[in-house]
Design an enzyme around this catalytic site. Sequence first.
Site, PDB file in Angstrom:
ATOM      1  N   HIS A 232       0.730  -1.248   0.000  1.00 50.44           N
ATOM      2  CA  HIS A 232      -0.065   0.075   0.087  1.00 50.44           C
ATOM      3  C   HIS A 232       0.764   1.351  -0.066  1.00 50.44           C
ATOM      4  O   HIS A 232       0.301   2.384  -0.722  1.00 50.44           O
ATOM      5  CB  HIS A 232      -1.000   0.063   1.035  1.00 50.44           C
ATOM      6  CG  HIS A 232      -0.368   0.097   2.426  1.00 50.44           C
ATOM      7  ND1 HIS A 232       0.199  -0.974   3.038  1.00 50.44           N
ATOM      8  CD2 HIS A 232      -0.267   1.312   3.262  1.00 50.44           C
ATOM      9  CE1 HIS A 232       0.774  -0.612   4.375  1.00 50.44           C
ATOM     10  NE2 HIS A 232       0.406   0.790   4.278  1.00 50.44           N
ATOM     11  N   LYS A 236       5.753   5.520  -1.450  1.00 42.79           N
ATOM     12  CA  LYS A 236       6.698   6.165  -0.783  1.00 42.79           C
ATOM     13  C   LYS A 236       8.150   6.030  -1.332  1.00 42.79           C
ATOM     14  O   LYS A 236       9.264   6.806  -0.950  1.00 42.79           O
ATOM     15  CB  LYS A 236       6.818   5.767   0.758  1.00 42.79           C
ATOM     16  CG  LYS A 236       5.319   6.421   1.322  1.00 42.79           C
ATOM     17  CD  LYS A 236       5.668   5.959   2.849  1.00 42.79           C
ATOM     18  CE  LYS A 236       4.183   6.602   3.379  1.00 42.79           C
ATOM     19  NZ  LYS A 236       4.192   6.451   5.022  1.00 42.79           N
ATOM     20  N   HIS A 261       2.175  10.039  -2.709  1.00 42.52           N
ATOM     21  CA  HIS A 261       2.451   8.593  -2.816  1.00 42.52           C
ATOM     22  C   HIS A 261       1.460   7.602  -3.063  1.00 42.52           C
ATOM     23  O   HIS A 261       1.730   6.600  -3.857  1.00 42.52           O
ATOM     24  CB  HIS A 261       3.265   8.069  -1.150  1.00 42.52           C
ATOM     25  CG  HIS A 261       2.028   7.745  -0.161  1.00 42.52           C
ATOM     26  ND1 HIS A 261       1.803   8.497   0.782  1.00 42.52           N
ATOM     27  CD2 HIS A 261       1.752   6.630   0.211  1.00 42.52           C
ATOM     28  CE1 HIS A 261       1.043   8.113   1.609  1.00 42.52           C
ATOM     29  NE2 HIS A 261       0.818   6.657   1.410  1.00 42.52           N
ATOM     30  N   HIS A 288      -5.711   6.184   1.362  1.00 46.01           N
ATOM     31  CA  HIS A 288      -5.775   7.325   2.024  1.00 46.01           C
ATOM     32  C   HIS A 288      -7.119   8.085   1.586  1.00 46.01           C
ATOM     33  O   HIS A 288      -7.613   9.097   2.016  1.00 46.01           O
ATOM     34  CB  HIS A 288      -4.584   8.270   1.990  1.00 46.01           C
ATOM     35  CG  HIS A 288      -3.670   7.827   2.710  1.00 46.01           C
ATOM     36  ND1 HIS A 288      -3.199   7.827   4.210  1.00 46.01           N
ATOM     37  CD2 HIS A 288      -2.395   7.222   2.252  1.00 46.01           C
ATOM     38  CE1 HIS A 288      -1.969   7.474   4.454  1.00 46.01           C
ATOM     39  NE2 HIS A 288      -1.545   7.062   3.442  1.00 46.01           N
ATOM     40  N   ASP A 316      -4.714   0.622   8.250  1.00 49.69           N
ATOM     41  CA  ASP A 316      -3.582   1.481   8.176  1.00 49.69           C
ATOM     42  C   ASP A 316      -3.481   2.668   9.324  1.00 49.69           C
ATOM     43  O   ASP A 316      -2.556   3.023   9.928  1.00 49.69           O
ATOM     44  CB  ASP A 316      -3.544   2.151   6.797  1.00 49.69           C
ATOM     45  CG  ASP A 316      -2.158   2.843   6.523  1.00 49.69           C
ATOM     46  OD1 ASP A 316      -0.963   2.447   6.927  1.00 49.69           O
ATOM     47  OD2 ASP A 316      -2.185   3.845   5.939  1.00 49.69           O
TER      48      ASP A 316
HETATM   49 FE   FE2 Z   1       0.314   5.626   3.045  1.00 53.11          FE
HETATM   50 FE   FE2 Z   2       0.802   2.711   5.680  1.00 57.08          FE
END
Ligand code: FE2
Ligand code: FE2
Length: 380
Positions: A232, A236, A261, A288, A316
């Site tokens: 996920h 990044k 990201h 997100h 998360d």
């Molecule tokens: Fe994330």
């Molecule tokens: Fe994460």
Amino acid sequence: MNDVKKRILNIAKALKITATVAKVFVIIMMVVTILQIVAVFSMDTPFFRTFYDGDLNDIESLLGHSEIFSSLYEDPEMGSANPVVRKTVELAITLLSLVVLLGYIRFFQKLISHILEKRQPFSLETAKRMGKGAYGLLLLIVLNPVLGILLFLLMRFFALIFEYGAYLQEKAEETSRIQEEVIVSLAEITESKSEQTGQHIKRVSEYSRIIARQLGLSDEAVETLRLASTMHDLGKLMIPSEILEKPGRLTDEEFAEIKKHPGFGEHLLHNVEGETMTLARQVALEHHERYDGKGYPNGESGEAISLEGRIVAVADVYDALTSRRSYKLAWDPKKAYDEIVRCSGTQFDPRVVQAFVDAYDEIDAARRQYADEEFNAKAA
Ligand SMILES: [Fe+2]
Ligand SMILES: [Fe+2]
């Protein structure tokens, strides 16, 4: 991989039904044969003769006639053998052949049940055993040459199907093994790059698995999500280390960078095919997003976000809250739990939060099991 496996299992199910039908047919044939034997014997008894005074040779016309057995039991010099003896021998051999056939069907049924139970269809060993076993069916030529040869060819054909199945299965397993290895490597690279060292990825994937199972997703879907969710935060990798590793609070510009990201993750995976990778791409993009549409990067809301995306969002955030970050301490798990429940219907899908609540004991156990070493040291 799951597609191939599903197809193979469907073939096995169809074969199981065919075997059951064949078994019923053979059993009916056996009963008929036994009744015929009984009939032949009862016709030769004095009791029968009180009702029937005709020529016993008529029984032959009553019960049918097999040329093979006529030639075996008719002595050219002595004329016809006793029709009762002839008929009995003929019927006994029919019965024996049916027993052989039933044995084969049982063997076949066991094989298929094994495949369906283990969900591990086909092996080369099984295929070889079937191929060899087919020669035994040639014995049935004594009963009926066409039937014997037909069943022999059929069994050899099934042996080939099993061999091909074993090949497909091996390929499918190899593909999924390679895919899993690539996924684990990608997850490890992400973990080492982002500031979320420790076991964040492992925990998020475990929480996602537990919630998905609680929501009643199929075993395959749960396993796919477990793997896909490890990627996920893949995006990044594209965020500068200075931002990811920066101690303390981020500036608005830096936070805007971080917010890229999910899109980067989606982009990194956009050329990769396969069920797990496709889901990984979706989860990377959506983890997100918020249920009320106030998330990022696309501000999607409600069911427009995939169920998997909504699941990983809860997993998360719960892990982010219960973990230490450079800018915050780890929250008490109870406080984090309350926060997830508080955000039900706003940040998170209420259904997913309900599953989180229902499976919380298991989630809490996973949190302890995969706790960061630093956390363990502190706890000790
Ligand atoms: Fe994330
Ligand atoms: Fe994460």
